[in-house]
Enzyme design. Structure first.
Site, PDB file in Angstrom:
ATOM      1  N   GLY A 177      57.611  54.657 108.196  1.00 55.10           N
ATOM      2  CA  GLY A 177      56.281  54.857 108.772  1.00 55.10           C
ATOM      3  C   GLY A 177      55.209  54.103 108.021  1.00 55.10           C
ATOM      4  N   GLY A 178      55.513  52.869 107.617  1.00 56.37           N
ATOM      5  CA  GLY A 178      54.562  52.112 106.794  1.00 56.37           C
ATOM      6  C   GLY A 178      53.303  51.651 107.529  1.00 56.37           C
ATOM      7  N   GLU A 226      67.496  61.040 105.952  1.00 49.54           N
ATOM      8  CA  GLU A 226      66.110  61.507 105.999  1.00 49.54           C
ATOM      9  C   GLU A 226      66.037  62.988 105.678  1.00 49.54           C
ATOM     10  OE1 GLU A 226      64.335  58.109 108.087  1.00 49.54           O
ATOM     11  OE2 GLU A 226      63.415  60.036 108.495  1.00 49.54           O
ATOM     12  N   ASP A 285      69.817  59.836 110.778  1.00 48.85           N
ATOM     13  CA  ASP A 285      68.569  60.595 110.819  1.00 48.85           C
ATOM     14  C   ASP A 285      68.787  61.922 111.524  1.00 48.85           C
ATOM     15  OD1 ASP A 285      66.113  61.684 111.241  1.00 48.85           O
ATOM     16  OD2 ASP A 285      65.190  59.897 112.118  1.00 48.85           O
ATOM     17  N   ASP A 292      68.730  51.230 111.757  1.00 55.94           N
ATOM     18  CA  ASP A 292      67.598  52.118 111.495  1.00 55.94           C
ATOM     19  C   ASP A 292      67.664  53.350 112.406  1.00 55.94           C
ATOM     20  OD1 ASP A 292      65.217  52.803 110.312  1.00 55.94           O
ATOM     21  OD2 ASP A 292      63.971  51.594 111.662  1.00 55.94           O
ATOM     22  N   HIS A 293      67.426  54.504 111.873  1.00 55.33           N
ATOM     23  CA  HIS A 293      67.369  55.755 112.651  1.00 55.33           C
ATOM     24  C   HIS A 293      68.459  55.872 113.707  1.00 55.33           C
ATOM     25  CE1 HIS A 293      63.703  56.969 110.759  1.00 55.33           C
ATOM     26  NE2 HIS A 293      63.271  55.742 110.917  1.00 55.33           N
ATOM     27  N   ASN A 335      57.028  48.835 111.440  1.00 52.85           N
ATOM     28  CA  ASN A 335      57.409  48.473 112.799  1.00 52.85           C
ATOM     29  C   ASN A 335      56.193  48.382 113.734  1.00 52.85           C
ATOM     30  OD1 ASN A 335      58.823  47.863 115.085  1.00 52.85           O
ATOM     31  ND2 ASN A 335      60.036  49.725 115.158  1.00 52.85           N
ATOM     32  N   THR A 336      55.427  49.463 113.871  1.00 53.04           N
ATOM     33  CA  THR A 336      54.332  49.461 114.854  1.00 53.04           C
ATOM     34  C   THR A 336      53.397  48.261 114.678  1.00 53.04           C
ATOM     35  OG1 THR A 336      54.408  51.863 114.758  1.00 53.04           O
ATOM     36  CG2 THR A 336      52.544  50.905 115.928  1.00 53.04           C
ATOM     37  N   SER A 375      66.722  49.941 115.419  1.00 53.03           N
ATOM     38  CA  SER A 375      66.874  51.368 115.730  1.00 53.03           C
ATOM     39  C   SER A 375      67.869  51.472 116.894  1.00 53.03           C
ATOM     40  CB  SER A 375      65.530  51.948 116.139  1.00 53.03           C
ATOM     41  OG  SER A 375      65.130  51.338 117.357  1.00 53.03           O
TER      42      SER A 375
HETATM   43  P1  13P Z   1      56.031  52.401 111.595  1.00 48.97           P
HETATM   44  O1  13P Z   1      56.239  52.071 113.021  1.00 48.97           O
HETATM   45  O2  13P Z   1      55.080  53.523 111.388  1.00 48.97           O
HETATM   46  O3  13P Z   1      55.702  51.213 110.761  1.00 48.97           O
HETATM   47  O4  13P Z   1      57.432  52.965 111.041  1.00 48.97           O
HETATM   48  C1  13P Z   1      58.521  52.114 111.017  1.00 48.97           C
HETATM   49  C2  13P Z   1      59.725  52.760 110.485  1.00 48.97           C
HETATM   50  O5  13P Z   1      59.681  53.592 109.623  1.00 48.97           O
HETATM   51  C3  13P Z   1      60.998  52.315 111.054  1.00 48.97           C
HETATM   52  O6  13P Z   1      62.073  52.957 110.456  1.00 48.97           O
END
Ligand code: 13P
Length: 296
Positions: free
Chosen positions: A223-224, A144, A108, A86-87, A246-247, A54
Site C-alpha cells: 500500500g505504498g 500478511e 494473503d 502478489d496477493h 501500484n495505484t 496480483s
Molecule cells: P498501492 O496500490 O496502495 O500502492 O498498493 C500496492 C500493493 O501493496 C500491491 O501489493
C-alpha cells in the site's frame, strides 16, 4: 525461475538492501507498457526491482507469459529483475505460481482468523520448501498479518476494518512467523492499499521497529501509493526491506494514455500513442526508486 550463475538471488538482494538501509521497489504490471516503464527506470538507476502480478493482473497477463518476460530481460541484460506473485488468496493459486517459475509468492489470508491464516500460510511454505529442495530453487514466501484493504484504486475513505487499533501487534507477528516459517512478513502499520482522495493515513515507524525486533525477518510495506516521503524513509530505516507501489502507476498510466489520445486523435498505431503512457509510469517509478534507494 532458474538463476544465472553470476546473478544474485532475490534472498541475497533483500539481505543486501537490509544491510545498506535501503528498500527494493516492487511495482505491479497489467501489460507490457507497465513492464517497460518500470524496467527503464530501474535500469537507468541501476537498482534491483521486483515486478508484481496480483491474481487479477496475472489472469490478464498470463502466468507463463509473465515468467517468460522477466526471464528474458534478466538473461538478456544480466539485470536483477524478479517476479512476485502478489496477493494470491488460495493454496492452489500459490502452487500454480511456484510451479510456473515465480521468484516469490504472497499468500494473503489476512482477512481470516489467525489460526486459519497460520494453517494456510504454513501449507504454502511447506510446498515452497519441497520445490526448493527438489529443484534447487529458492522461492520465497511472504504472508500478511493485519488487514490493510484490498484494492489498488482511488478511495473516498480509509477501507472498513483498517484502523490504528487493527495494526499488527509485535507479539502476534512473532507467533505467526514462528508458526509458519515465512521468509518475509507484510504487516499493517498504518498503510492501506489504494490512495485515499483526502490523503492516506500516516505510517507508524515505531511499530515497524517493534515488529522487526520481534520477528527478526525482512518486512514488506504494502500500500505504498500516497505515502509521504518522510514516512517511507523512517519505515525503511526501521526494518522495511521491500516497498509495494501500484495505484500511483495505474493512475500515471491512465493519465498518460488519455493525454496521448487527446494529442493524437486520429492515430491508430498503439506503438505511437502508448510511449506517453510508458513515460508516465517511468517517471513515477524513477522517483520512488530514488527515494527507496537513497539516490539523490
Ligand atoms: P498501492 O496500490 O496502495 O500502492 O498498493 C500496492 C500493493 O501493496 C500491491 O501489493
Amino acid at each position: 525461475m532458474v538463476q544465472l550463475l553470476n546473478m544474485k538471488s532475490l534472498r541475497e538482494i533483500i539481505k543486501e538492501a537490509d544491510e545498506k538501509g535501503v528498500a527494493v521497489g516492487h511495482f505491479n504490471i497489467s501489460n507490457l507498457e507497465g513492464l517497460h516503464g518500470i524496467y527503464n527506470a530501474a535500469k537507468k538507476l541501476s537498482v534491483p526491482v521486483i515486478i508484481g502480478l496480483s491474481e487479477g493482473e496475472e489472469e490478464f497477463v498470463g502466468k507463463e507469459e509473465g515468467v517468460a518476460l522477466i526471464k528474458a530481460l534478466r538473461e538478456r541484460d544480466n539485470f536483477p529483475i524478479y517476479l512476485n506473485a502478489d496477493h494470491h488468496y488460495s493454496f492452489e493459486s500459490v502452487k500454480a505460481a511456484i510451479d510456473a517459475g515465480y521468484d516469490s509468492v504472497i499468500i494473503d489470508c489476512a482477512k481470516l482468523p489467525l489460526e486459519e491464516n497460520i494453517a494456510l500460510t504454513k501449507k504454502c511454505v511447506d510446498y515452497a520448501h519441497e520445490v526448493n529442495k527438489k529443484f534447487n530453487r529458492d522461492v520465497l514466501v511472504e504472508a500478511e498479518l493485519g488487514f490493510i484493504g484490498q484494492s489498488s484504486k482511488m478511495l473516498d475513505a480509509v477501507p472498513d476494518g483498517v484502523s490504528e487499533a487493527t495494526m499488527t501487534k509485535p507479539e502476534d507477528a512473532k507467533t505467526f512467523v514462528e508458526a509458519t516459517g515465512i521468509d518475509m512478513l507484510a504487516p499493517s502499520v498504518g498503510n492501506v492499499h489504494g490512495m485515499v482522495r483526502s490523503g492516506n493515513p500516516r505510517l507508524h515507524p515505531d511499530r515497524v521497529k517493534e515488529i522487526r525486533e520481534a520477528t527478526g525477518i525482512p518486512l514488506v510495506l504494502h500500500g505504498g501509493s500516497g505515502t509521504m516521503d518522510q514516512d517511507f524513509v523512517a519505515c525503511i530505516k526501521n526494518g522495511i526491506d521491500i516497498v509495494h507501489i501500484n495505484t500511483e502507476i495505474r493512475v500515471a498510466y491512465r493519465k498518460g494514455l488519455e493525454e496521448a489520445l487527446k494529442n493524437m486523435p486520429d492515430e491508430v498505431a498503439p506503438y505511437k500513442y502508448l510511449p506517453e503512457a510508458v513515460d508516465a509510469i517511468e517517471k513515477v517509478v524513477e522517483a520512488r526508486l530514488k527515494l527507496f534507494n537513497n539516490i539523490q
